[in-house]
Design a protein around this motif. Structure first.
Motif, PDB file in Angstrom:
ATOM      1  N   ASP A 262       0.829  -1.210   0.000  1.00  0.00           N
ATOM      2  CA  ASP A 262       0.000   0.000   0.000  1.00  0.00           C
ATOM      3  C   ASP A 262       0.862   1.257   0.000  1.00  0.00           C
ATOM      4  OD1 ASP A 262      -2.691  -1.377   0.443  1.00  0.00           O
ATOM      5  OD2 ASP A 262      -1.562  -2.080   2.181  1.00  0.00           O
ATOM      6  N   ALA A 263       1.946   1.216   0.761  1.00  0.00           N
ATOM      7  CA  ALA A 263       2.857   2.369   0.788  1.00  0.00           C
ATOM      8  C   ALA A 263       3.492   2.598  -0.567  1.00  0.00           C
ATOM      9  CB  ALA A 263       3.942   2.161   1.849  1.00  0.00           C
ATOM     10  N   SER A 264       3.724   1.515  -1.314  1.00  0.00           N
ATOM     11  CA  SER A 264       4.412   1.652  -2.597  1.00  0.00           C
ATOM     12  C   SER A 264       3.543   2.291  -3.670  1.00  0.00           C
ATOM     13  CB  SER A 264       4.898   0.282  -3.087  1.00  0.00           C
ATOM     14  OG  SER A 264       3.829  -0.515  -3.564  1.00  0.00           O
ATOM     15  N   ILE A 265       2.244   2.027  -3.631  1.00  0.00           N
ATOM     16  CA  ILE A 265       1.391   2.475  -4.738  1.00  0.00           C
ATOM     17  C   ILE A 265       0.625   3.758  -4.455  1.00  0.00           C
ATOM     18  CG2 ILE A 265      -0.682   1.142  -4.083  1.00  0.00           C
ATOM     19  CD1 ILE A 265      -1.023   0.525  -7.099  1.00  0.00           C
ATOM     20  N   SER A 266       0.299   4.030  -3.194  1.00  0.00           N
ATOM     21  CA  SER A 266      -0.583   5.163  -2.924  1.00  0.00           C
ATOM     22  C   SER A 266      -0.021   6.516  -3.366  1.00  0.00           C
ATOM     23  CB  SER A 266      -0.995   5.191  -1.444  1.00  0.00           C
ATOM     24  OG  SER A 266       0.107   5.100  -0.585  1.00  0.00           O
ATOM     25  N   PRO A 267       1.301   6.790  -3.261  1.00  0.00           N
ATOM     26  CA  PRO A 267       1.782   8.076  -3.785  1.00  0.00           C
ATOM     27  C   PRO A 267       1.542   8.241  -5.288  1.00  0.00           C
ATOM     28  CG  PRO A 267       3.397   7.125  -2.303  1.00  0.00           C
ATOM     29  CD  PRO A 267       2.377   6.058  -2.568  1.00  0.00           C
ATOM     30  N   HIS A 268       1.601   7.145  -6.027  1.00  0.00           N
ATOM     31  CA  HIS A 268       1.406   7.219  -7.472  1.00  0.00           C
ATOM     32  C   HIS A 268      -0.077   7.339  -7.826  1.00  0.00           C
ATOM     33  CE1 HIS A 268       5.600   6.365  -7.588  1.00  0.00           C
ATOM     34  NE2 HIS A 268       5.424   5.195  -6.990  1.00  0.00           N
ATOM     35  N   ILE A 269      -0.931   6.713  -7.033  1.00  0.00           N
ATOM     36  CA  ILE A 269      -2.377   6.884  -7.233  1.00  0.00           C
ATOM     37  C   ILE A 269      -2.755   8.345  -7.032  1.00  0.00           C
ATOM     38  CG2 ILE A 269      -4.649   6.347  -6.286  1.00  0.00           C
ATOM     39  CD1 ILE A 269      -3.663   3.539  -5.685  1.00  0.00           C
ATOM     40  N   ALA A 270      -2.168   8.975  -6.023  1.00  0.00           N
ATOM     41  CA  ALA A 270      -2.474  10.385  -5.761  1.00  0.00           C
ATOM     42  C   ALA A 270      -2.046  11.270  -6.925  1.00  0.00           C
ATOM     43  CB  ALA A 270      -1.787  10.843  -4.483  1.00  0.00           C
ATOM     44  N   ARG A 271      -0.923  10.960  -7.516  1.00  0.00           N
ATOM     45  CA  ARG A 271      -0.453  11.749  -8.651  1.00  0.00           C
ATOM     46  C   ARG A 271      -1.273  11.465  -9.900  1.00  0.00           C
ATOM     47  NH1 ARG A 271       2.736  11.441  -4.623  1.00  0.00           N
ATOM     48  NH2 ARG A 271       4.293  13.065  -4.218  1.00  0.00           N
ATOM     49  N   LEU A 272      -1.745  10.240 -10.032  1.00  0.00           N
ATOM     50  CA  LEU A 272      -2.698   9.925 -11.093  1.00  0.00           C
ATOM     51  C   LEU A 272      -3.957  10.782 -10.943  1.00  0.00           C
ATOM     52  CD1 LEU A 272      -3.902   8.108 -13.386  1.00  0.00           C
ATOM     53  CD2 LEU A 272      -4.565   6.495 -11.574  1.00  0.00           C
ATOM     54  N   ARG A 273      -4.436  10.925  -9.719  1.00  0.00           N
ATOM     55  CA  ARG A 273      -5.623  11.748  -9.468  1.00  0.00           C
ATOM     56  C   ARG A 273      -5.382  13.206  -9.875  1.00  0.00           C
ATOM     57  NH1 ARG A 273      -9.332   9.633  -5.365  1.00  0.00           N
ATOM     58  NH2 ARG A 273      -9.891   7.586  -6.225  1.00  0.00           N
ATOM     59  N   ILE A 274      -4.203  13.715  -9.559  1.00  0.00           N
ATOM     60  CA  ILE A 274      -3.901  15.102  -9.934  1.00  0.00           C
ATOM     61  C   ILE A 274      -3.923  15.254 -11.456  1.00  0.00           C
ATOM     62  CG2 ILE A 274      -2.020  16.800 -10.036  1.00  0.00           C
ATOM     63  CD1 ILE A 274      -1.401  16.119  -7.135  1.00  0.00           C
ATOM     64  N   ILE A 275      -3.351  14.299 -12.154  1.00  0.00           N
ATOM     65  CA  ILE A 275      -3.337  14.340 -13.620  1.00  0.00           C
ATOM     66  C   ILE A 275      -4.760  14.336 -14.171  1.00  0.00           C
ATOM     67  CG2 ILE A 275      -2.739  12.995 -15.695  1.00  0.00           C
ATOM     68  CD1 ILE A 275      -0.220  12.052 -14.105  1.00  0.00           C
ATOM     69  N   THR A 276      -5.620  13.493 -13.606  1.00  0.00           N
ATOM     70  CA  THR A 276      -6.980  13.375 -14.139  1.00  0.00           C
ATOM     71  C   THR A 276      -7.877  14.536 -13.739  1.00  0.00           C
ATOM     72  OG1 THR A 276      -7.725  12.035 -12.246  1.00  0.00           O
ATOM     73  CG2 THR A 276      -6.842  10.851 -14.158  1.00  0.00           C
ATOM     74  N   GLU A 277      -7.509  15.241 -12.675  1.00  0.00           N
ATOM     75  CA  GLU A 277      -8.332  16.373 -12.228  1.00  0.00           C
ATOM     76  C   GLU A 277      -7.872  17.703 -12.806  1.00  0.00           C
ATOM     77  OE1 GLU A 277      -8.134  16.099  -8.006  1.00  0.00           O
ATOM     78  OE2 GLU A 277      -9.449  14.338  -7.886  1.00  0.00           O
ATOM     79  N   THR A 278      -6.570  17.815 -13.125  1.00  0.00           N
ATOM     80  CA  THR A 278      -6.039  19.097 -13.592  1.00  0.00           C
ATOM     81  C   THR A 278      -5.630  19.089 -15.065  1.00  0.00           C
ATOM     82  OG1 THR A 278      -3.737  18.582 -13.027  1.00  0.00           O
ATOM     83  CG2 THR A 278      -5.126  19.498 -11.272  1.00  0.00           C
ATOM     84  N   ASP A 279      -5.517  17.890 -15.643  1.00  0.00           N
ATOM     85  CA  ASP A 279      -5.048  17.735 -17.024  1.00  0.00           C
ATOM     86  C   ASP A 279      -3.602  18.207 -17.178  1.00  0.00           C
ATOM     87  OD1 ASP A 279      -5.888  16.649 -19.532  1.00  0.00           O
ATOM     88  OD2 ASP A 279      -5.920  18.654 -20.397  1.00  0.00           O
TER      89      ASP A 279
END
Length: 235
Positions: free
Chosen positions: A161-178
């Motif tokens: 969980d520690a390994s993937i959650s930082p990247h999921i958060a950055r994925l969210r930023i990409i999808t919300e801000t383009d």
């Protein structure tokens, strides 16, 4: 008394965040020290990590100022190596399960995250990777998740969980801000696709890990979003 542990990090680095998440989840004492990765101090390269990368852990040796590292401390590099080191250092933390099968699943998840999330996501962000590869990678990870599981493996928060959650958060930023060097609108399109039923299991898991207290404590959402918009600005 435990040995001293210093984590050299950058607050916007997802790899630094991995290590800090594990430390917090283990309730481990540590000293965090910010390194300017764009203007690395000479002592960091010569005495801590000759490659100049964060995160790096200095473990053991005398308690010294972080900018005066002791040669007696062990220097541990690479985020996934650090995760396993911390799991071994704090065996009662649950960062790695006790049984061998579950431990192997955690390690397989780390490998899948590196290949299926990190590589395609940051290639896409930099304008050199495809939208389709990001979705394929998310499908791989979703296939590893158990139905309605709170965590990536088993019933406890682990280094998976520690390994993937930082990247999921950055994925969210990409999808919300383009934000990114991909074609304008593709980030928003990716976000819309991830809202569909095909990715429901992944999205539920993402929502849970991003709400965790340790995650909120270590994630500078505004800082990462601003960095993406400036560093990955379209020409």
């Amino acid at each position: 008394m435990s040995e001293q542990l210093t984590l050299y990090l950058h607050p916007l680095s997802p790899y630094s965040q991995k290590a800090e998440l594990a430390l917090i989840e283990a309730n481990a004492p540590y000293t965090g020290y910010k390194i300017d990765v764009f203007n690395k101090p000479e002592w960091f390269v010569s005495k801590v990590n000759p490659v100049g990368k964060v995160p790096t852990v200095a473990y053991g040796g005398p308690s010294v100022n972080p900018d005066e590292p002791s040669p007696a401390s062990s220097k541990i590099t690479e985020s996934n190596v650090i995760l396993e080191f911390l799991a071994d250092l704090y065996p009662n933390s649950g960062l790695l399960p006790k049984d061998p099968v579950s431990r192997s699943k955690v390690r397989s998840f780390l490998d899948a995250n590196s290949k299926s999330i990190e590589e395609p996501l940051y290639a896409f962000l930099g304008g050199v990777g495809s939208y389709e590869n990001v979705l394929k990678g998310i499908e791989v990870i979703q296939g590893l998740l158990e139905e309605d599981a709170d965590f990536a493996v088993g019933v406890h928060y682990t280094i998976a969980d520690a390994s993937i959650s930082p990247h999921i958060a950055r994925l969210r930023i990409i999808t919300e801000t383009d934000a990114g060097r991909f074609s304008a609108g593709m980030g928003i399109k990716l976000g819309e696709e991830l809202k569909g039923p095909k990715f429901a299991k992944f999205t539920k898991y993402a929502d849970r890990v991003l709400q965790r207290a340790s995650f909120k404590q270590t994630f500078d959402q505004e800082g990462v979003a601003t960095f993406f918009k400036t560093f990955y600005a379209r020409a």
